[in-house]
Every structure is written in C-alpha cells, then in structure tokens.
Design a protein around this motif. Structure first.
Motif, PDB file in Angstrom:
ATOM      1  N   ALA A 157      -7.607   0.278 -16.658  1.00 17.32           N
ATOM      2  CA  ALA A 157      -7.729  -0.469 -15.408  1.00 17.32           C
ATOM      3  C   ALA A 157      -6.389  -1.102 -15.024  1.00 17.32           C
ATOM      4  CB  ALA A 157      -8.809  -1.533 -15.524  1.00 17.32           C
ATOM      5  N   HIS A 158      -5.596  -1.423 -16.021  1.00 15.09           N
ATOM      6  CA  HIS A 158      -4.272  -2.006 -15.775  1.00 15.09           C
ATOM      7  C   HIS A 158      -3.434  -1.091 -14.889  1.00 15.09           C
ATOM      8  CE1 HIS A 158       0.047  -2.004 -16.813  1.00 15.09           C
ATOM      9  NE2 HIS A 158      -0.058  -3.312 -16.783  1.00 15.09           N
ATOM     10  N   ASP A 159      -3.467   0.214 -15.165  1.00 17.30           N
ATOM     11  CA  ASP A 159      -2.599   1.160 -14.462  1.00 17.30           C
ATOM     12  C   ASP A 159      -3.094   1.493 -13.062  1.00 17.30           C
ATOM     13  OD1 ASP A 159      -1.805   1.109 -17.104  1.00 17.30           O
ATOM     14  OD2 ASP A 159      -1.240   3.211 -17.147  1.00 17.30           O
ATOM     15  N   LEU A 160      -4.341   1.173 -12.768  1.00 12.99           N
ATOM     16  CA  LEU A 160      -4.919   1.502 -11.466  1.00 12.99           C
ATOM     17  C   LEU A 160      -4.628   0.446 -10.416  1.00 12.99           C
ATOM     18  CD1 LEU A 160      -8.446   2.772 -12.615  1.00 12.99           C
ATOM     19  CD2 LEU A 160      -6.413   4.135 -12.097  1.00 12.99           C
ATOM     20  N   ASP A 161      -4.211  -0.733 -10.847  1.00 13.39           N
ATOM     21  CA  ASP A 161      -4.011  -1.864  -9.944  1.00 13.39           C
ATOM     22  C   ASP A 161      -2.533  -2.239  -9.927  1.00 13.39           C
ATOM     23  OD1 ASP A 161      -3.912  -4.285  -8.612  1.00 13.39           O
ATOM     24  OD2 ASP A 161      -5.663  -5.139  -9.618  1.00 13.39           O
ATOM     25  N   VAL A 162      -1.883  -2.041  -8.803  1.00 13.96           N
ATOM     26  CA  VAL A 162      -0.447  -2.309  -8.720  1.00 13.96           C
ATOM     27  C   VAL A 162      -0.133  -3.772  -9.027  1.00 13.96           C
ATOM     28  CG1 VAL A 162      -0.465  -2.800  -6.247  1.00 13.96           C
ATOM     29  CG2 VAL A 162       1.620  -1.915  -7.316  1.00 13.96           C
ATOM     30  N   ASN A 163      -1.056  -4.673  -8.725  1.00 13.16           N
ATOM     31  CA  ASN A 163      -0.839  -6.094  -9.033  1.00 13.16           C
ATOM     32  C   ASN A 163      -0.806  -6.337 -10.534  1.00 13.16           C
ATOM     33  OD1 ASN A 163      -0.754  -7.022  -6.315  1.00 13.16           O
ATOM     34  ND2 ASN A 163      -2.981  -6.863  -6.205  1.00 13.16           N
ATOM     35  N   ARG A 164      -1.633  -5.622 -11.272  1.00 16.07           N
ATOM     36  CA  ARG A 164      -1.622  -5.761 -12.728  1.00 16.07           C
ATOM     37  C   ARG A 164      -0.376  -5.115 -13.331  1.00 16.07           C
ATOM     38  NH1 ARG A 164      -7.742  -4.781 -15.091  1.00 16.07           N
ATOM     39  NH2 ARG A 164      -8.800  -6.358 -13.829  1.00 16.07           N
ATOM     40  N   VAL A 165       0.025  -3.996 -12.775  1.00 16.38           N
ATOM     41  CA  VAL A 165       1.211  -3.302 -13.292  1.00 16.38           C
ATOM     42  C   VAL A 165       2.415  -4.232 -13.281  1.00 16.38           C
ATOM     43  CG1 VAL A 165       2.879  -1.470 -12.794  1.00 16.38           C
ATOM     44  CG2 VAL A 165       0.416  -0.992 -12.680  1.00 16.38           C
ATOM     45  N   PHE A 166       2.573  -4.989 -12.201  1.00 18.79           N
ATOM     46  CA  PHE A 166       3.743  -5.859 -12.066  1.00 18.79           C
ATOM     47  C   PHE A 166       3.404  -7.328 -12.309  1.00 18.79           C
ATOM     48  CE2 PHE A 166       4.654  -2.140  -9.348  1.00 18.79           C
ATOM     49  CZ  PHE A 166       5.827  -1.706  -9.957  1.00 18.79           C
ATOM     50  N   ASP A 167       2.345  -7.593 -13.072  1.00 15.10           N
ATOM     51  CA  ASP A 167       1.880  -8.977 -13.215  1.00 15.10           C
ATOM     52  C   ASP A 167       2.848  -9.870 -13.985  1.00 15.10           C
ATOM     53  OD1 ASP A 167       1.501  -7.948 -15.732  1.00 15.10           O
ATOM     54  OD2 ASP A 167      -0.619  -8.468 -15.887  1.00 15.10           O
TER      55      ASP A 167
END
Length: 352
Positions: A157-167
C-alpha cells in the motif's frame, strides 16, 4: 489521523539538530526505488525484470477492496462456489478486471526464470507469504499467484500512494512524477539465517544486523561473527561503496554465500525512520557514527530468550485470513463479503 501524526513526528525528528537522520528530499527517496539501483548492481543481485508502465486499471485493481483473481490469469477460471449457487441471493460482484498483456509478460518471465517473486518500486509482499505454500514462500508460477500476493499484502500500500512514498521528505516543493512499476525477481529458496541488514551513514559502514528474528547458534560463534564482519566490510568496500553514487546515507540488505565469504545484494533502503533498524535503534547508530573506528558492529539474536526472538505467532499474523475466505470473497465488496462470511460462521456453529 495516524498518517498525519506520523508525518509530523518524522518532520520533527529531521528538523532537530541532533537527529540521527540525514536531510531527505524527493530525489533521495527515488534513488531507492528498484529501477534506480538495479541497473548499477544487476550483476551483484538476483536476476529481475521490471515491467512498466502499468495501466491505470491495474493500479485500481490493487487499490480495490474486493479480493479476487483477475480473469484469465490462471489456467482454470477463478470462481466462487457460493456465488454460483442459484439458491443464494444476488450480491454485487463489484468491478471485474483482466490484464492479458500483463499476464503475457509475467508468463514470459516465469518461462525464463522458472518461478518469480514480485515487488513494486520499494515494497515486497512479504507479509502475504501465507497465501502460497509454506514450503516455497512467495514462489509464483502464474500471473494469478503474483496478483494474489500483491492483493493480500498490506506492505505494498505504501507504493500505491504518492503521499506515503514521499512521507519522510523534508522538501517543501511538490512531489515529482512517480511511476508505479512491477518487479519480478527470480525465485529460489533462501537460507534466512544468512540475510543481513547493513547501515551506512556518511559513507561509513556502522552496523550489521541479522534480518531474520530467529536464534541461530552458529551465528553466535566468535570466529563466525568475526568472519562475517570482515566479509561484509570487504564486500561493501569493494563492491558497494565504489558503485553507490546517489548519496552517503543508505541501508542495504545482503545475502551471504554458504561459506560466509561473499554476498549478493538483495535491496537498498533509505536511511530513514521507515526502514526497520532491527536489532539497532537509530540512536544506537548515531552513537556509533560519533565514535572513531572503521569496524562495523554486528548484532545477532544471542539466545532463544532474546526479546526479538520471542515469536508465539507466525510473522505478519495480523494479515492472515482463512483460505476459504478468499474463495468466498471473489469480486465482492467489503460489506457483501462480511455478510457472507458472518453467515458462513453462523451456519458452521449451528452444525456443531
């Protein structure tokens, strides 16, 4: 709310003058996605194929709530016995997906490698290893296996959300373009006792930690420990440090050979809070960085009673659901599946 709080805490840590973390911008994070480092280290790591671009439909499938295998991804069409029963009331089957072009690319890779295990840009579905036979965890021999591993994983799920990728980024500018990628790596059985995580800060190898949290007696032999430290340090100096040009702060995972003399790169990760420090803390590593010396510290599980070795349940057990639930859930919404699963449990209790 939890995500916002986490992001605030990370930002606060980075802003502190005594932070154990380096400044993190968008380019730093992107240097750790698979397609960034694999071309440089392809001869030192597991053979892999990178598939991109991925369709928006595939991203929506991974993001969708229902758990089912896309049509055409296995030899025998996936179906639900319950859904085919005409005596049951109609339920909303939700969206249907099929990926013939992606299926063909996955099958071609499986033909070449024999079997594969998948990951996305940064994350692998290790938490979903229960979905396939325990004797060959993460071993995929069909597109259906690949899809079910990814769909059953919380990690990706981390990789699917750009906000999480760059959190963990401290940059004020907007996030750069980010393209989802599917990575298929050649599968083979791995001795987990030989997997190590290595921490590099300001281009200095500070610590080496056992990745698997089981007790291995041989890892506690003083001669073996000395051999491991020497071999990893030599490998890092001759194979990794000379090629890794992206930054001076990183974490890399390595699989040692059977004789513990050499290694194979498994992955690279940012030197950041979201990368598990395992048997260290980042405060420990910061303290090591302030001490003169060039010999890294090795930490292993030193006894069966070690706190990190206490495992009364399978790893990632929170993510495990009964296999029957997958069959029942084909194409259902969460609400519809919950109703069916609850009714099934009730019927089973009545038969006792």
């Amino acid at each position: 709310m939890i995500f916002v709080l986490y992001h605030y805490c990370v930002s606060l840590l980075v802003m502190c003058s005594n932070t154990p973390f380096p400044p993190i911008d968008h380019s730093y994070i992107l240097s750790f996605q698979f397609s960034s480092w694999y071309p440089v280290f392809s001869d030192l790591t597991i053979k892999s194929k990178i598939i991109r671009p991925l369709s928006q439909d595939f991203r929506e499938y991974l993001d969708s709530e229902s758990v089912f295998i896309p049509e055409g991804s296995e030899d025998v069409p996936f179906h639900s016995e319950l859904a085919d029963n005409s005596d049951e009331e109609d339920v909303d089957e939700g969206p249907r997906f099929a990926f013939p072009e992606l299926d063909a690319k996955i099958r071609e890779c499986i033909m070449e490698y024999g079997a594969v295990f998948p990951k996305l840009n940064f994350s692998s579905p290790k938490d979903a290893s229960w979905i396939l036979p325990a004797s060959s965890p993460l071993k995929c021999t069909s597109p259906a296996d690949v899809y079910m591993l990814l769909k059953s994983s919380d990690f990706i799920a981390h990789d699917l959300d750009v906000n999480r990728v760059f959190d963990v980024s401290t940059a004020a500018d907007a996030a750069p373009p980010y393209e989802l990628e599917l990575v298929l790596r050649k599968w083979y059985p791995v001795d987990k006792s030989r997997e190590l995580r290595c921490f590099v800060r300001k281009n200095r190898l500070l610590g080496i930690a056992q990745r698997d949290t089981n007790y291995y007696e041989y890892l506690n032999d003083p001669e073996t420990k000395g051999k491991l430290v020497s071999a990893v340090k030599t490998y890092w100096e001759s194979k990794v440090r000379t090629r890794w040009k992206a930054n001076e702060d990183y974490v890399f995972d390595i699989l040692m050979t059977r004789d513990l003399s050499r290694g194979h790169i498994l992955d690279f990760n940012p030197y950041a809070l979201r990368t598990d420090a395992l048997l260290f803390t980042y405060e420990d590593l910061q303290a090591l960085s302030e001490v003169n010396g060039d010999t890294p510290v090795l930490r292993v599980i030193d006894s069966p009673s070690h706190p990190a070795a206490t495992r009364n349940a399978p790893a990632n057990s929170h993510n495990i659901i009964p296999f029957e639930a997958l069959d029942m859930s084909s194409g259902k919404s969460i609400d519809a599946f919950a109703e069916i699963w609850e009714r099934s449990i009730q019927e089973s209790m009545e038969e006792v």
